[in-house]
Design a protein around this motif. Structure first.
Motif, short mmCIF file in Angstrom:
data_model
loop_
_atom_site.label_atom_id
_atom_site.label_comp_id
_atom_site.label_asym_id
_atom_site.label_seq_id
_atom_site.Cartn_x
_atom_site.Cartn_y
_atom_site.Cartn_z
N TRP A 88 -11.98 47.42 29.77
CA TRP A 88 -11.43 48.76 29.96
C TRP A 88 -10.46 49.13 28.84
N GLY A 89 -10.58 48.48 27.72
CA GLY A 89 -9.78 48.83 26.54
C GLY A 89 -8.36 48.29 26.62
N VAL A 90 -7.50 48.93 25.85
CA VAL A 90 -6.11 48.48 25.77
C VAL A 90 -5.42 48.58 27.12
N GLU A 91 -5.73 49.63 27.86
CA GLU A 91 -5.10 49.79 29.18
C GLU A 91 -5.54 48.67 30.13
N GLY A 92 -6.80 48.31 30.08
CA GLY A 92 -7.29 47.20 30.90
C GLY A 92 -6.64 45.89 30.51
N LEU A 93 -6.44 45.69 29.22
CA LEU A 93 -5.76 44.49 28.73
C LEU A 93 -4.32 44.44 29.25
N ALA A 94 -3.65 45.59 29.21
CA ALA A 94 -2.28 45.66 29.71
C ALA A 94 -2.22 45.38 31.22
N TRP A 95 -3.17 45.95 31.97
CA TRP A 95 -3.19 45.70 33.42
C TRP A 95 -3.52 44.24 33.74
N ALA A 96 -4.34 43.63 32.91
CA ALA A 96 -4.64 42.21 33.10
C ALA A 96 -3.36 41.39 32.94
N TRP A 97 -2.56 41.74 31.96
CA TRP A 97 -1.29 41.05 31.74
C TRP A 97 -0.37 41.25 32.95
N VAL A 98 -0.28 42.49 33.41
CA VAL A 98 0.58 42.80 34.56
C VAL A 98 0.13 42.04 35.80
N ALA A 99 -1.17 41.89 35.97
CA ALA A 99 -1.70 41.23 37.16
C ALA A 99 -1.55 39.72 37.11
N VAL A 100 -1.77 39.11 35.94
CA VAL A 100 -1.84 37.66 35.86
C VAL A 100 -0.51 37.01 35.50
N TRP A 101 0.34 37.69 34.77
CA TRP A 101 1.59 37.05 34.35
C TRP A 101 2.45 36.63 35.55
#
Length: 136
Positions: free
Chosen positions: A23-36
């Motif tokens: 999902w692009g940069v936004e998906g990458l950011a949400w992945a960080w928010v979810a997994v960190w």
């Protein structure tokens, strides 16, 4: 233990990033928010017993800065919705001035007025250093 924890992070975080990048940069950011936060909990579960710190003491030590950050996020979001349309630079400057650093510091001072609920001579507090603002 350090290498094992690093290995967990080396597996968990890239896997989440690979899923989020669809999902692009936004998906990458949400992945960080979810997994960190998950990785933080795994790291804490592994390290707190080693340093002799309870979950309660650790959560009590991080409560002042976390509550200040939540207050800042809420105020910045509210101010963002109330601002008229502006160019990006003035918009960001107003958000930073009203909610960014200043509000975070104020919220931290108000929350930590009593030392954040922690005794500075408590062994748990000496193990986990955090910003502790004392007012006269």
């Amino acid at each position: 233990m350090g290498a094992q924890t690093a290995a967990i992070g080396a597996l968990l975080l890239p896997a989440a990033f690979l899923m989020g990048v669809k999902w692009g940069v936004e998906g990458l950011a949400w992945a960080w928010v979810a997994v960190w936060p998950l990785f933080l909990l795994i790291t804490a579960a592994r390290s707190l017993p080693v340093i002799g710190l309870s979950w309660r003491d650790w959560l009590g030590a991080i409560l002042p800065p976390v509550s200040a950050a939540v207050a800042m996020a809420l105020i910045v979001g509210l101010v963002d919705r109330l601002l008229p349309p502006l160019a990006p630079l003035p918009h960001l400057a107003l958000l930073t001035a009203t909610g960014g650093g200043g509000l975070w510091c104020l919220a931290l001072v108000l929350r930590a007025r009593d030392g954040g609920g922690c005794d500075p001579y408590d062994p748990a507090v000496t193990k986990v250093r955090y910003l502790n603002v004392r007012l006269p």
